[in-house]
Design an enzyme around this catalytic site. Structure first.
Site, mmCIF file in Angstrom:
data_model
loop_
_atom_site.group_PDB
_atom_site.id
_atom_site.type_symbol
_atom_site.label_atom_id
_atom_site.label_comp_id
_atom_site.label_asym_id
_atom_site.label_seq_id
_atom_site.Cartn_x
_atom_site.Cartn_y
_atom_site.Cartn_z
ATOM 1 N N ASP A 1 29.789 32.735 1.420
ATOM 2 C CA ASP A 1 31.004 32.285 2.110
ATOM 3 C C ASP A 1 32.207 33.148 1.749
ATOM 4 O O ASP A 1 33.281 32.983 2.332
ATOM 5 C CB ASP A 1 31.301 30.811 1.772
ATOM 6 C CG ASP A 1 31.400 30.563 0.280
ATOM 7 O OD1 ASP A 1 30.432 30.852 -0.435
ATOM 8 O OD2 ASP A 1 32.464 30.106 -0.179
ATOM 9 N N ASN A 2 32.023 34.059 0.815
ATOM 10 C CA ASN A 2 33.117 34.964 0.453
ATOM 11 C C ASN A 2 32.829 36.390 0.906
ATOM 12 O O ASN A 2 33.343 37.351 0.339
ATOM 13 C CB ASN A 2 33.347 34.935 -1.058
ATOM 14 C CG ASN A 2 33.922 33.610 -1.506
ATOM 15 O OD1 ASN A 2 34.548 32.901 -0.719
ATOM 16 N ND2 ASN A 2 33.710 33.266 -2.764
ATOM 17 N N ASP B 1 41.763 18.639 -3.917
ATOM 18 C CA ASP B 1 43.102 18.161 -3.542
ATOM 19 C C ASP B 1 43.741 19.002 -2.435
ATOM 20 O O ASP B 1 44.852 18.714 -2.003
ATOM 21 C CB ASP B 1 44.007 18.115 -4.776
ATOM 22 C CG ASP B 1 44.202 19.485 -5.405
ATOM 23 O OD1 ASP B 1 43.654 20.483 -4.877
ATOM 24 O OD2 ASP B 1 44.899 19.573 -6.431
ATOM 25 N N GLY C 1 38.576 23.910 2.738
ATOM 26 C CA GLY C 1 38.934 22.668 2.065
ATOM 27 C C GLY C 1 40.398 22.623 1.671
ATOM 28 O O GLY C 1 40.939 21.575 1.318
ATOM 29 N N ARG D 1 32.611 34.544 8.172
ATOM 30 C CA ARG D 1 31.880 34.961 6.977
ATOM 31 C C ARG D 1 30.387 34.907 7.243
ATOM 32 O O ARG D 1 29.954 34.280 8.220
ATOM 33 C CB ARG D 1 32.189 33.978 5.837
ATOM 34 C CG ARG D 1 33.657 33.687 5.640
ATOM 35 C CD ARG D 1 33.911 32.204 5.326
ATOM 36 N NE ARG D 1 35.342 31.900 5.387
ATOM 37 C CZ ARG D 1 36.135 31.869 4.335
ATOM 38 N NH1 ARG D 1 35.644 32.039 3.129
ATOM 39 N NH2 ARG D 1 37.422 31.638 4.469
ATOM 40 N N LYS E 1 46.914 28.903 2.845
ATOM 41 C CA LYS E 1 45.919 28.554 1.822
ATOM 42 C C LYS E 1 46.616 27.763 0.718
ATOM 43 O O LYS E 1 47.560 28.257 0.103
ATOM 44 C CB LYS E 1 45.319 29.853 1.264
ATOM 45 C CG LYS E 1 44.123 29.641 0.364
ATOM 46 C CD LYS E 1 43.495 30.994 0.002
ATOM 47 C CE LYS E 1 42.494 30.824 -1.122
ATOM 48 N NZ LYS E 1 42.038 32.131 -1.628
ATOM 49 N N ASP F 1 38.817 36.581 -0.740
ATOM 50 C CA ASP F 1 38.744 35.641 -1.843
ATOM 51 C C ASP F 1 38.948 36.306 -3.208
ATOM 52 O O ASP F 1 38.005 36.797 -3.832
ATOM 53 C CB ASP F 1 37.421 34.852 -1.834
ATOM 54 C CG ASP F 1 37.614 33.493 -2.485
ATOM 55 O OD1 ASP F 1 38.356 33.424 -3.478
ATOM 56 O OD2 ASP F 1 37.043 32.507 -1.993
ATOM 57 N N ARG G 1 47.647 33.995 4.297
ATOM 58 C CA ARG G 1 46.667 35.094 4.299
ATOM 59 C C ARG G 1 46.458 35.591 5.712
ATOM 60 O O ARG G 1 46.424 34.821 6.661
ATOM 61 C CB ARG G 1 45.355 34.569 3.716
ATOM 62 C CG ARG G 1 44.248 35.575 3.697
ATOM 63 C CD ARG G 1 43.151 35.195 2.723
ATOM 64 N NE ARG G 1 42.373 34.055 3.186
ATOM 65 C CZ ARG G 1 41.381 33.506 2.463
ATOM 66 N NH1 ARG G 1 41.084 33.983 1.258
ATOM 67 N NH2 ARG G 1 40.706 32.490 2.938
HETATM 68 P P1 AMP Z 1 36.208 29.215 -3.232
HETATM 69 O O1 AMP Z 1 35.712 29.019 -4.621
HETATM 70 O O2 AMP Z 1 37.698 29.407 -3.123
HETATM 71 O O3 AMP Z 1 35.439 30.236 -2.461
HETATM 72 O O4 AMP Z 1 35.965 27.805 -2.505
HETATM 73 C C1 AMP Z 1 34.704 27.241 -2.312
HETATM 74 C C2 AMP Z 1 34.845 25.987 -1.483
HETATM 75 O O5 AMP Z 1 35.594 24.989 -2.168
HETATM 76 C C3 AMP Z 1 35.569 26.177 -0.149
HETATM 77 O O6 AMP Z 1 34.980 25.326 0.788
HETATM 78 C C4 AMP Z 1 36.980 25.764 -0.474
HETATM 79 O O7 AMP Z 1 37.684 25.378 0.666
HETATM 80 C C5 AMP Z 1 36.733 24.596 -1.420
HETATM 81 N N1 AMP Z 1 37.875 24.383 -2.316
HETATM 82 C C6 AMP Z 1 38.269 25.171 -3.344
HETATM 83 N N2 AMP Z 1 39.358 24.658 -3.942
HETATM 84 C C7 AMP Z 1 39.666 23.508 -3.296
HETATM 85 C C8 AMP Z 1 40.675 22.505 -3.453
HETATM 86 N N3 AMP Z 1 41.613 22.600 -4.398
HETATM 87 N N4 AMP Z 1 40.671 21.472 -2.587
HETATM 88 C C9 AMP Z 1 39.751 21.381 -1.624
HETATM 89 N N5 AMP Z 1 38.784 22.259 -1.433
HETATM 90 C C10 AMP Z 1 38.722 23.334 -2.258
HETATM 91 MG MG MG Z 2 35.968 31.209 -0.743
#
Ligand code: AMP
Ligand code: MG
Length: 475
Positions: A248-249, A121, A88, A179, A109, A258, A172
């Site tokens: 996913d991590n 965002d 995202g 994953r 990232k 992550d 990264r």
């Molecule tokens: P994470 O908590 O980093 O493992 O992210 C979990 C999910 O949320 C993943 O699909 C990320 O790409 C998405 N995500 C986290 N932060 C953002 C952000 N600021 N904008 C868009 N997607 C995000």
């Molecule tokens: Mg993640």
């Protein structure tokens, strides 16, 4: 050999990614560039901390060698299945073949919105970028398999979270970004041929020895399981708490990925957790091996159609494999812990480690120092950690009768990325644009096993007023 960009994953299927460009940023500035890693990846030197490199690693320019894309994945987040997550706020720029012949992904990232951003965002505040840069590089130097940090740039733009914070982008590097959640995504596409080519791709990229195996998919499960067991044993041996072990991590390569709410434990307590959102302590220190197994079971589910046409037979075989996770993990864990106290025979080491951990817990002793000081030529520093030195002395005498101190300082670090130090680096960089602490921490953590008087002030655990007991994903 020259820099060799590739895009093998994107040749697999268009269903697994979305081509996407980075959103440009206003006023990029360098925060850090990892020359050691750049050399290994054979990144052209004209990009090393240069203006040209800054344009690329901020996402302002897409170089001709990049095929930027957001990768799709699913995942269980705190045990709830989310069928579509995906990058995202990240973009795979390219794959490269490094000078060790290993294939790596290079990913931005925090580079802006993608088709998988949902409400987000697509950006990252500077704090989490600095944290990931410091901790992932420290993990590498601590000999833990991990994704790495090639670059960090400030965007010159604000990111709105609880407060407005300066934005940043991390570059990264990973053996791949595949994953358990990626396999879950593929399973949910319900296309047997795609599932098979995905599994074959994972074998090809990470476990090529299995290519000609009689039962390659069952073996793939066993190998991924083995890597994860080994990885979590490493975390446990260093007091590392990942904090958000969602599927996913969890990489299929066995690298740590992550670095959101992660932290190193200081005073030993197996129930330690830091993550603010982890209310019930699902991802607390002592739960990590069990969660590793839970995640492997989710991976096993994705392989069932490939393991056997008969679903019952497939389940039976996969179950037999994952039932060995616990013993595999324990073998790795006790091997690590035995080395930490310099006792070779695990049957002798195990009760000694258990007793030592109990002493640490009862007297709230710093995990890192308690092991480190066992390598000293004299017992003073170790003894001083324990207020009740009588109980410590009894243990010490028993231990000394079996111990070989010669490798203890090579196995137990003097320096870890302690939370309060990371926080100092983040505050100075984000509030004052001052990178002195960030840079100094990088230097300290680049050689974690060698004690240096230069870093005497950062050797100790946090004093109670400095201690950080909660961490945030910061996304
Ligand atoms: P994470 O908590 O980093 O493992 O992210 C979990 C999910 O949320 C993943 O699909 C990320 O790409 C998405 N995500 C986290 N932060 C953002 C952000 N600021 N904008 C868009 N997607 C995000
Ligand atoms: Mg993640």
């Amino acid at each position: 050999m020259p820099f060799r960009p590739e895009h093998s994953y994107q040749d697999l299927s268009e269903q697994l990614f979305a081509p996407c460009k980075a959103t440009s940023v206003q006023a990029p500035q360098w925060l850090a560039f990892n020359e050691e890693l750049a050399k290994q990846l054979q990144i052209p030197q004209e990009l090393w901390a240069t203006e040209k490199g800054l344009q690329i690693f901020s996402g302002n320019q897409t170089p001709e060698w990049a095929t930027p894309a957001a990768l799709a994945y699913a995942g269980h987040q705190f045990a709830n299945f989310v069928p579509q997550l995906g990058d995202g706020r990240a973009l795979l720029l390219t794959e490269v073949i490094a000078n060790n012949q290993q294939r790596y992904d290079i990913q931005l990232k925090g580079s802006g919105r993608t088709p998988y951003s949902r409400g987000g965002d697509g950006r990252s505040p500077m704090g989490p970028v600095i944290r990931e840069y410091l901790v992932s590089e420290a993990m590498h130097k601590l000999n833990v398999p991990t994704t790495r940090a090639l670059a960090a740039v400030a965007t010159g733009e604000w990111v709105q979270r609880d407060t407005a914070q300066p934005g940043a982008i991390l570059t990264r590097v990973a053996k791949s970004h595949l994953r358990v959640g990626t396999a879950q995504y593929v399973l949910h596409l319900r296309d047997y041929n795609l599932l098979k080519s995905f599994a074959d791709y994972v074998i090809d990229r990470h476990y090529p020895a299995l290519k000609d195996a009689a039962t390659p998919y069952l073996d793939l499960l066993e190998h991924v399981q083995n890597k994860q067991a080994q990885l979590i044993a490493k975390w446990m041996s260093l007091g590392f708490i990942h904090g958000v072990m969602n599927t996913d991590n969890m990489t299929l390569s066995g690298e740590t990925i992550d670095y959101g709410p992660c932290a190193f434990m200081e005073a030993y307590d197996p129930a330690t957790k830091f993550s603010f959102i982890d209310k019930r302590g699902r991802y607390a220190y002592h739960n990590q091996p069990a969660i590793g197994l839970w995640n492997i079971a989710r991976f096993a589910e994705t392989l069932l159609p490939l393991i056997d046409d008969d679903p019952d037979k497939a389940v039976a075989q996969a179950t037999a494999t994952i039932e060995t996770f616990q013993t595999t993990y324990e073998d790795y864990y006790w091997k690590e812990m035995s080395r930490k106290i310099g006792v070779n025979d695990p049957t002798i080491a195990k009760p000694l480690v258990e007793r030592y951990l109990n002493l640490m817990q009862a007297q709230q002793v710093d995990f890192t120092q308690a092991f480190r000081f066992l390598g000293d030529a004299t017992p003073e520093r170790a003894q001083q950690l324990f207020e009740n030195s009588d109980s410590w002395q009894i243990w010490f005498n028993d231990w000394q009768a079996h111990a070989d101190r010669s490798d203890i300082h090579q196995v137990n670090p003097a320096y870890i990325p302690r939370n309060h130090l990371i926080e100092l680096a983040i505050q100075a960089a984000a509030n004052d644009g001052d990178l002195t602490i960030f840079n100094r921490l990088q230097r300290m953590l680049a050689d974690p096993f060698t004690e240096r008087t230069e870093f005497k002030d950062w050797f100790e655990p946090a004093k109670s007023e400095q201690a950080i007991t909660q961490t945030f994903c910061g996304t």
